[in-house]
Motif scaffolding. Structure first.
Motif, mmCIF file in Angstrom:
data_model
loop_
_atom_site.group_PDB
_atom_site.id
_atom_site.type_symbol
_atom_site.label_atom_id
_atom_site.label_comp_id
_atom_site.label_asym_id
_atom_site.label_seq_id
_atom_site.Cartn_x
_atom_site.Cartn_y
_atom_site.Cartn_z
ATOM 1 N N LYS A 162 -5.096 10.897 -0.384
ATOM 2 C CA LYS A 162 -3.236 10.611 -0.517
ATOM 3 C C LYS A 162 -2.255 11.615 -0.926
ATOM 4 O O LYS A 162 -3.034 11.132 -2.741
ATOM 5 C CB LYS A 162 -3.363 9.123 -1.374
ATOM 6 C CG LYS A 162 -2.451 8.472 -1.247
ATOM 7 C CD LYS A 162 -1.293 8.311 -0.316
ATOM 8 C CE LYS A 162 0.382 7.731 -0.693
ATOM 9 N NZ LYS A 162 1.073 7.475 0.816
ATOM 10 N N CYS A 210 -2.195 6.431 3.914
ATOM 11 C CA CYS A 210 -2.689 7.442 3.359
ATOM 12 C C CYS A 210 -2.950 8.444 3.925
ATOM 13 O O CYS A 210 -2.265 8.521 5.327
ATOM 14 C CB CYS A 210 -4.397 7.371 3.217
ATOM 15 S SG CYS A 210 -4.924 6.422 1.534
ATOM 16 N N SER A 231 -4.198 0.858 -0.898
ATOM 17 C CA SER A 231 -4.627 1.784 0.794
ATOM 18 C C SER A 231 -5.778 0.566 1.063
ATOM 19 O O SER A 231 -5.602 0.561 2.255
ATOM 20 C CB SER A 231 -5.274 2.886 0.106
ATOM 21 O OG SER A 231 -5.031 3.707 -0.508
#
Lengths: 302, 305
Positions: B13, B67, B60
């Motif tokens: 990320k 992401c 996430s």
């Protein structure tokens, strides 16, 4: 005999609400000797911060001290001082570092200026060069690099800011430093560095320290003696090792057992509601305080 | 071998610059790969300090954020390609318990409200009696009684009680995985053990796996089976929890473990104060190279080792 820096006698604090008066601190007594670190252990709502604020006479309304004495350096009772006299004692004799200290730095002022502010408020005008040199030394003492001197708070990390606050607190060489959860908002490594700084500066300036917190592990690193507080009452005091290895009061035993360790796996215990209520109830009745071994005092509650 | 419950591959990320080209990017999590077995259930710790990417990872997995690249497979299926029904099922099978029990409840409703929402969303019970039975069963599991807590408002209960209610709610949905993001860091020490015990019990008796996100190594040591250690978004050590804590390899892990205050022994000497202000990771590095230090223990070894 060692001299007492702080002697708290039967201190009580109450908060008035519209419905009833809540006794937050119920006649606690403890002493701190010269050069000693006392750890005041308690969980949320135990009255530990209220105690610190009462000692410093910084209680906010509706909190008020209902009785007791707080004797500093065997002479002055802090509770009888006028605001004006109190001003002289604060920062020069008593200093405070809290969890949020680092957020109290003025964002628009350079570090050196902020430290100078505190010093100038209590001391007469000083030679600028001397003052700057003194502040530089203070920063060095807490392990901060020289560049911090002319930096702004936002340029520093949380741990560094907290060390600036320790430098500030130590700037007038107080006899007692009260550190209320000084490392709670910090990461593990930073926590160790800040704790190290506290111990180090205490040694160098020959101060006494009152550390307040809930983390027994951290207390085990810092304190010489500990006092365990619950519901506004101190249930056990004694030398650190003694209290940790042979806790006498049920609550202390639970606290020590509940502390997870990285050294050995153990089954963790916790306090269930019945036990917690039983302890609270037992503390409402008058109880005796007994000396189990020398300097190790326990509240005898049923 | 059985298919893993959750398989994360090269998850990264990057919080971008957006339109502001002057701003530097922040790599919050990079090249994170992990497998979480469903049977037998495991408690997997994701450990790290603030800014290490732990919560980015949790968010996430829970689908709160997308992401930059990398994949998450749940029972062999790519989470990002789920259909609406599949997302719904995933939402039921993967539950969350958050750090701050005081902020997850609506202060205007009794705490029983969160159970009602769950019942309504997932149609768990056909009649009121079933509802009551299911709720009561879940509450008993965490050591609470329905009539004592359900009609209370959040401010009337302690943090520990609120957190146990959250776990009861999660359990009621019979999930296969619970993401626990710092579930005990706001709970008093004397009540922590109770929550941790419930987690262990859910794992052992009900086969629910946990992703336990924490900065507290001592609780991880007590309850978890596996551990991933994050440092600036990068995994630096992974494997069996006990092995990592007893024999840390990466310099950061060593320093971290040496800094944990314990009641057994005092800190030895002083640790070196590094003169760096916090700076976020802004560069995407190549994936970490793990060396197997001992069976079930991998670490990224640096030159200084």
């Amino acid at each position: 005999m060692t001299s007492k820096v702080l002697d708290v006698k039967k201190l009580s604090v109450a908060y008035d609400t519209s419905l009833k008066t809540i006794q937050a601190v119920k006649g606690i007594s403890f002493t701190i000797n010269q050069g000693e670190t006392l750890g005041l252990i308690g969980e949320s709502g135990s009255g530990k911060t209220t105690t610190a604020m009462a000692i410093l006479r910084l209680l906010q309304k509706p909190g008020r001290i209902t009785s007791g004495e707080v004797i500093l350096n065997n002479s002055t009772d802090l509770l009888t001082l006028s605001e004006r006299e109190l001003r002289k004692v604060r920062w020069t004799e008593l200093a405070l570092v809290t969890q949020g200290s680092m957020n109290s730095l003025n964002p628009t002022m350079r570090i050196n200026k902020q430290i100078a502010d505190g010093i100038l408020a209590h001391r007469e005008k000083q030679n600028r060069d001397e003052l700057e040199e003194y502040i530089g030394n203070l920063l060095k003492m807490v392990g901060l690099p020289e560049r911090v001197f002319s930096q702004y708070p936002h340029e520093l990390s949380g741990g560094m800011k907290q060390r600036v606050c320790i430098a500030m607190a130590a700037s007038l060489n107080p006899s007692l430093l009260i550190a209320d959860e000084p490392t709670s908002a910090l990461d593990v490594i930073t926590q160790r560095i800040v704790a190290q700084t506290l111990m180090d500066i205490k040694e160098r300036l020959n101060m006494s320290l009152l550390v307040i917190g809930h983390d027994i592990g951290l207390m085990a690193q810092l304190a010489d003696r500990v006092a365990v507080m619950i519901d506004g009452v101190i249930v056990e005091t004694g030398a650190l090792q003694e209290v940790l290895t042979s806790p006498q009061h049920l609550y202390t035993q639970i606290l020590v057992d509940a502390m997870p360790s990285i050294k050995r796996k153990k089954s963790l215990t916790s306090i269930d509601e019945q036990t917690r209520q039983k302890i609270s109830k037992s503390l409402l009745k008058p109880f005796e305080v007994k000396e189990v071994t020398q300097g190790h005092w326990v509240a005898i509650t049923q | 071998m059985d298919q893993p419950l959750l398989e994360i591959n090269d998850l990264t990320k990057i919080f971008g610059k957006g339109l502001d080209q002057q701003k530097s990017q922040v790599v919050a999590l990079q090249h994170f790969s992990a497998e979480i077995a469903g049977t037998p259930a495991k408690i997997v710790t994701i450990a790290g300090e603030s800014g290490s990417g732990k919560s980015t990872l949790a968010n996430s997995i829970l689908g709160f954020m997308k992401c930059t690249f990398g994949t998450i497979h749940f029972k062999g299926q790519d989470v990002s390609k789920f259909t609406k029904e599949e997302i719904f099922r995933y939402r039921r099978e993967v539950q969350a318990v958050f750090q701050d029990p005081y902020s997850v409840y609506n202060p205007f409703y009794c705490v029983g409200h969160i159970f009602d929402i769950a019942f309504n969303n997932f149609h768990l019970a056909s009649n009121d009696q079933d509802r009551r039975d299911l709720t009561e069963e879940a509450l008993n599991l965490v050591g609470l009684k329905g009539e004592e807590v359900l009609s209370k408002y959040p401010h009337q209960l302690s943090g520990g009680q609120l957190q146990r209610l959250m776990i009861a709610r999660a359990y009621m949905l019979k999930p296969s995985l619970i993401i626990a993001d710092e579930p005990v860091s706001m709970i008093d020490v004397s009540l922590r053990a109770m929550i941790l015990e419930i987690m262990v019990k859910l794992k052992k008796e009900y086969g629910i796996s946990f992703i336990y996100i924490t900065h507290d190594f001592s609780t991880a040591y007590q309850i978890s089976d596996e551990m991933y250690l994050l440092y600036h978004g990068m995994t630096v050590e992974k494997g069996d929890t006990v092995k990592i804590i007893n024999n840390p390899q990466h310099p950061y892990t060593k320093k971290l473990i040496a800094s944990i205050p314990t009641i057994e022994e005092k800190w030895e000497g002083n640790i070196e104060i590094s003169d760096t202000s916090v700076s976020a990771q802004s560069e995407l590095l190549p994936p970490p190279l793990f060396t197997e230090v001992e069976p079930l223990h991998w670490a990224v070894l640096t030159e200084s080792n």
